[in-house]
Write an enzyme that holds these catalytic residues in place. Structure first.
Site, short mmCIF file in Angstrom:
data_model
loop_
_atom_site.label_atom_id
_atom_site.label_comp_id
_atom_site.label_asym_id
_atom_site.label_seq_id
_atom_site.Cartn_x
_atom_site.Cartn_y
_atom_site.Cartn_z
N HIS A 70 22.00 106.88 -16.52
CA HIS A 70 22.47 105.59 -17.01
C HIS A 70 21.41 104.49 -17.00
O HIS A 70 21.72 103.35 -17.38
CB HIS A 70 23.71 105.13 -16.23
CG HIS A 70 23.50 105.03 -14.75
ND1 HIS A 70 23.75 106.07 -13.89
CD2 HIS A 70 23.08 104.01 -13.97
CE1 HIS A 70 23.49 105.70 -12.65
NE2 HIS A 70 23.09 104.44 -12.67
N ASP A 111 28.19 103.45 -11.21
CA ASP A 111 27.21 102.48 -11.69
C ASP A 111 27.13 102.32 -13.20
O ASP A 111 26.67 101.29 -13.67
CB ASP A 111 25.82 102.84 -11.14
CG ASP A 111 24.83 101.69 -11.26
OD1 ASP A 111 25.27 100.53 -11.35
OD2 ASP A 111 23.61 101.94 -11.27
N HIS A 126 23.42 105.94 -3.62
CA HIS A 126 23.34 106.00 -5.08
C HIS A 126 21.87 106.04 -5.47
O HIS A 126 21.15 105.06 -5.30
CB HIS A 126 24.02 104.79 -5.73
CG HIS A 126 23.84 104.75 -7.22
ND1 HIS A 126 24.31 105.74 -8.03
CD2 HIS A 126 23.21 103.86 -8.04
CE1 HIS A 126 24.00 105.46 -9.29
NE2 HIS A 126 23.33 104.32 -9.31
N ASP A 167 19.28 106.47 -8.31
CA ASP A 167 18.97 106.48 -9.74
C ASP A 167 17.87 107.48 -10.06
O ASP A 167 16.81 107.47 -9.42
CB ASP A 167 18.51 105.08 -10.17
CG ASP A 167 19.64 104.07 -10.19
OD1 ASP A 167 20.65 104.35 -10.86
OD2 ASP A 167 19.50 103.01 -9.55
#
Length: 1014
Positions: A445, A194, A70, A72
């Site tokens: 996000h 997430d 994951h 970001d």
């Protein structure tokens, strides 16, 4: 965002038919010669995308191991710092090394699989690879061993994002995959592991994009427990109350461990868990113990799910930089567990898998699934830990993102209307791509959500600012071509604080207003000027009414004089007004100070609205709709919640993510306001000063059916040691029975009930934060007869904490970090953290109407706020674009206006000779019944646009990566009963019908006219 802190097939385009979905520029047959009948898709079953999935054991418990990372797109480090692996002292993360390592590891063992999501990173990495590496990656994608999930530019937030920006960022990422890998790279699963809560509209959009399923990582801790106990971790989400099922139905699953590996099974260089030691001679031998633990874990986890398949996410934030560590241990685990089948009769089968392959097995189970119709807000990960603060965090960045999306749409539209000459023209080379990518990044996000470190937020703003420049060049080229006039165009980016050097210095200038909507717009133009009297002429040379407003100096900031005039701007077009200062007397400020002998009520009104203020307190006390003869007592004022720093119940504090006030009753900024009244023929304003850091202008223009409240808050003082979360609150006499309504990403409205959740019995532990919801564009309260609606110009948190009351959080400044990984308080103090704090200005638009007619107003007003006109300035005097051609001072890109129910969501360049077109019905079922606005609408696209002709039309899914007549989705059986699959229909560009809340997407081959201004 940090998991620790925050607790498919390929071919690279082989065999694809030429068409607008590809990069082919082959000529298209004329529109009419085809009769333009295309078959619209029927949602149906089709196993072809899943043919590369691994074999499972039908009589065993199959454990699908999903190797993933994951990544970001900005959080603790900037996008570039994450990609290149810079500043590992902040966080050890380097995306380029992750992808390098994963590809090598996949080649080492043909059973290994991996999932990747963030195309903003992958596309950058891809462009740096050799042709040989690209071929290897294409082959891995073709084999289904490298699978893309989600496929957007980023994994977008779901609370602070507007649906138009969500669609655009998904389109950008999915187009890269389609252009690079063909249909083999197309994701079939949406993967939001997430984001901090999940919106219903997000699921609806994913369904319309053609996804087969949706997997979530974070759901409320109470909700998850109920789901686990009831085996409701997977169900069908019915994500629209207007679209006919299954158009917005989406199979949705909650992952068992958010998106992390199970405890003690993390084998990354960022983890400390023991590796698998399978040599019995070693004193560190742990294979038998590990296998027993895994079998017990799988059995326990499977009890919460309904099939003989369960999923384990093997990865987390920025993992797999040394992919061999992960895969070597997973290889051993799979071999050891599966060997127990023969050795001990184990009924557990472990395999490398992907989200799509797991979903495929669930679909083949042919079960009947429960149906969810609400959303997953608000999200809490503990009794006092409601993630509702980020709905309002970093309000300036939230506004900048919204403005940038607006500007990007203007840029896209003008590039299409002007044609290829918009790119290269008299002002240089223009380009919409940098702003398109920057706006896409902002949907991440941890970006628009306001949950990054300060230096990362600064970098997000930098990306937006750098994207505006090339778009301004493109706009200048396009306006010059369409108007036939080469002027020195200027874009004043600081009009929100009344700064524009050109209008403040020049004695005469031109004002061009571009309207991105499909209908004529009447816009009050406000420009800072020097003192004086001005003559304003419309596009025909006729003088129009204008006023110069001078506000006496306030305690907070000196306000320059502002020139006001009403502009009429045609649909998808522009009007150019000329302004000249007249050599006459200086105007005097027309302000009215309250006097004791005057009426106790101060009033501003036009023929539609009357707003009354108490002269003693200066507060708004009543709104009257004169058309409907509605009167509502409304008291509006500003308050602040004292941010918790922890207490005996919990040490949880308020921070970038978490909203937790230390008491339920907020503190008034002040119980009264100093007022100044400004009135002239074009505007009536009540200037309210609540404190040195909080003020507001309540404004009313002629013909306006809403009240405009322009608030200014900041810098929020924290010298008293108290973090503050500032709200604007409206208190009325409406009897609302605990109910209020908020929008879902700017589209459909959802009912909210205080201290209530539709799908489980809520144990409320935070009376304020636990009742906050995201407000992307509007919130309203109603008693069934009368409705008060407040529209916002950015995403904010909002609620109704008592009957008849409505509040919106406009700004927050906090002194503690909330322990979710950012590691710094939400101070926004300024350069190097040493400034006084952030000063923010915004608007709330207030509508009072009958409940029956309110939607007719708030839908169209929200559209205008979201797609506001763009003002472009130039000094007087210009050269003709073509010699001998008269300049054009008014232009429309449409031959006829769109009906009120229809919104032109997208008009953007695609390939040379091809444009992307989205049209949407912006009313939901049952809305706008007073004007019949929720009825289906039929359009003729054949000669709709004035500068080009559509020669070929192809309908696609929402993200424009699949032809609609070829798209299919997996079918699911909901417990509400069987759904009727859509009947095949014919596409006729002369009769495009939109149902309520329907968005239709087209790729159109176009031919521009030789003289596009005629």
């Amino acid at each position: 965002m940090g998991a620790d802190a925050r607790a498919a097939r390929a071919g690279a385009g082989k065999g694809r038919p030429a068409g607008p979905l590809t990069s082919s520029n082959a000529p298209r047959p004329p529109l009419r010669s085809l009769s333009l009948f295309l078959l619209v898709a029927v949602l149906g079953a089709g196993a072809s995308p899943y043919e590369t999935c691994p074999k499972v054991q039908p009589d065993m418990l199959n454990v699908h191991l999903v190797a993933h990372t994951h990544d970001d797109v900005g959080w603790l480090k900037t996008v570039d710092q994450y990609f290149y692996g810079i500043h590992n002292d902040i966080q050890h993360a380097g995306v380029q090394y992750i992808l390098d390592s994963v590809i090598s590891a996949l080649l080492a063992n043909p059973t290994r699989r991996f999932v990747y999501v963030e195309i903003a990173f992958f596309s950058r990495w891809w462009k740096q690879q050799t042709k040989a590496t690209q071929d290897i990656v294409c082959d891995l994608v073709h084999q289904g061993r490298l699978e893309f999930a989600n496929g957007g530019w980023v994994m977008n937030d779901e609370a602070a994002t507007h649906y138009g920006a969500i669609v655009d960022q998904m389109t950008l990422g999915l187009r890269f995959l389609e252009d690079t890998f063909g249909s083999d790279g197309r994701p079939h699963v949406a993967w939001h592991i997430d984001p901090f809560g999940h919106s219903r509209e997000q699921a609806s959009l994913f369904a319309q994009m053609g996804f087969d399923g949706f997997f979530l990582g974070r759901v409320d801790y109470q909700d998850k427990k109920v789901r686990e106990d009831g085996m409701e971790m997977e169900q069908v989400w019915r994500a629209s109350s207007s679209l006919k099922p299954p158009a917005a139905d989406l199979f949705t699953g909650v992952l068992p461990n958010m998106y992390n590996p199970p405890a003690d099974l993390c084998w990354d260089l960022l983890c400390d868990d023991k590796p698998v030691v399978d040599d019995p001679r070693s004193p560190e031998y742990n294979a038998r113990e590990l296998v027993n633990y895994f079998l017990q874990l799988a059995a326990t986890q499977s009890r919460n799910y309904r099939t003989n398949h369960t999923i384990m996410t093997m990865g987390s934030d920025f993992q797999y930089e040394n992919a061999n560590m992960w895969f070597k241990n997973l290889d051993k685990l799979i071999q050891l567990v599966n060997s127990q089948q023969q050795a001990n009769g184990s009924r557990v089968h472990v395999l490398y898998s992907t989200p799509a392959c797991y979903l495929w097995e669930l679909n083949k189970a042919n079960l009947t699934w429960s149906v969810k119709q609400d959303d997953f807000f608000p999200y809490a990960d503990g009794p006092h830990n409601f993630w509702t603060g980020y709905f309002s965090s970093r309000p300036a960045l939230k506004r900048y993102e919204r403005l940038s999306y607006n500007f990007l749409q203007v840029c896209n539209q003008l590039e299409v209307l002007a044609g290829p000459e918009a790119i290269t023209g008299p002002y240089g080379v223009g380009d919409s791509a940098p702003l398109r990518e920057a706006v896409a990044v902002l949907q991440h996000h941890d970006a628009v959500s306001g949950t990054s470190k300060q230096h990362v937020a600064d970098d997000y703003a930098r990306q937006l600012a750098e994207g505006w420049g090339p778009c301004e060049v493109l706009l200048s080229n396009a306006l010059s071509l369409l108007s036939g006039s080469k002027a020195e165009f200027t874009f004043c980016r600081e009009l929100n604080v009344s700064i524009c050097p050109l209008t403040q210095k020049e004695k005469s200038f031109q004002v061009t207003i571009y309207n991105p909507l499909g209908r004529t717009v009447y816009q009050m133009v406000r420009l800072p000027v020097s003192e004086g009297i001005f003559d304003v002429k419309d596009p025909s040379g006729v003088t129009v009414p204008s006023e110069v407003v001078i506000i006496p100096d306030s305690v907070s900031q000196e306000q320059p004089p502002e020139l006001l005039f009403m502009a009429s701007v045609p649909a998808l077009g522009f009007s150019t007004y000329s302004v000249a200062q007249l050599p006459t007397r200086h105007p005097k400020a027309r302000t009215h100070q309250p006097r004791h002998h005057q009426s106790p009520v101060l009033v501003i009104q036009n023929k539609h609205i009357r707003a009354s203020f108490d002269r003693d307190t200066g507060l708004l006390v009543e709104i009257e709709n004169l058309d409907q003869k509605l009167v509502l007592p409304v008291r509006q004022a500003f308050f602040w919640y004292n941010a918790s720093i922890g207490n005996s119940e919990s040490d949880q504090v308020s921070g970038a993510y978490i909203f937790r006030p230390n008491q339920s009753n907020p503190v008034p900024v002040r119980l009264w306001a100093e007022t100044r009244l400004v009135k002239n023929n074009l505007v009536q304003e009540v200037h309210q000063n609540f404190s040195a850091w909080c003020s507001q202008v309540v404004r009313l223009y002629p013909e306006q059916k809403h009240l405009e409240l322009e608030w200014t808050v900041g810098p929020i003082p924290v010298g008293d040691g108290w973090g503050k979360e500032v709200i604007s609150r409206f208190d009325t006499t409406l009897e609302t029975s605990g109910r209020f309504y908020t929008d879902s990403n700017g589209r459909e409205m959802l009912e909210r009930r205080r201290d209530y959740r539709p799908t489980w019995k809520l144990k409320q532990t935070e009376a304020v934060a636990g009742n906050y919801y995201p407000v992307n564009s509007r919130i309203y309260i109603t008693d069934g007869n009368m409705q008060l609606t407040v529209l916002t110009d950015r995403s904010q948190g909002g609620s109704s904490l008592s009957d008849g009351s409505l509040e919106l959080m406009v700004h927050r400044r906090l002194l503690k970090d909330d322990g979710r990984g950012v590691g710094e308080p939400l101070q926004e103090a300024g350069p190097e953290g040493k400034g006084p704090g952030l000063w923010v200005r915004g608007r709330h638009l207030v509508l009072l109407d009958t409940a029956r007619e309110a939607a007719s107003q708030h839908r169209l007003l929200a559209e205008k706020v979201f797609m506001a006109p763009q003002v472009v300035l130039a000094p007087r005097g210009s050269a003709p674009y073509h010699l001998g051609a008269a300049p054009l001072t008014q232009f429309s890109g449409l031959r006829r206006e769109l009906p009120p129910a229809v919104h032109l969501l997208t008009l953007a360049p695609w390939n040379p000779g091809t444009v992307l077109l989205r049209l949407e019905h912006q009313f939901a079922l049952g809305e706008g019944t007073d004007r019949n606005l929720s009825s289906p609408v039929t359009l003729d696209l054949q000669d709709l646009f004035s500068t080009f002709t559509i020669t070929y039309l192809q309908e696609t899914t929402l993200a424009a990566n699949q032809q609609r007549d070829r798209a299919s989705r997996l079918r699911w059986t909901p417990k509400t009963g069987p759904v009727t699959q859509p009947v095949p229909s014919l596409l006729d560009p002369a009769a495009i019908t939109l149902q309520p809340m329907e968005i239709r997407t087209f790729l159109a081959s176009v031919q521009w006219k030789k003289d596009i201004t005629t």
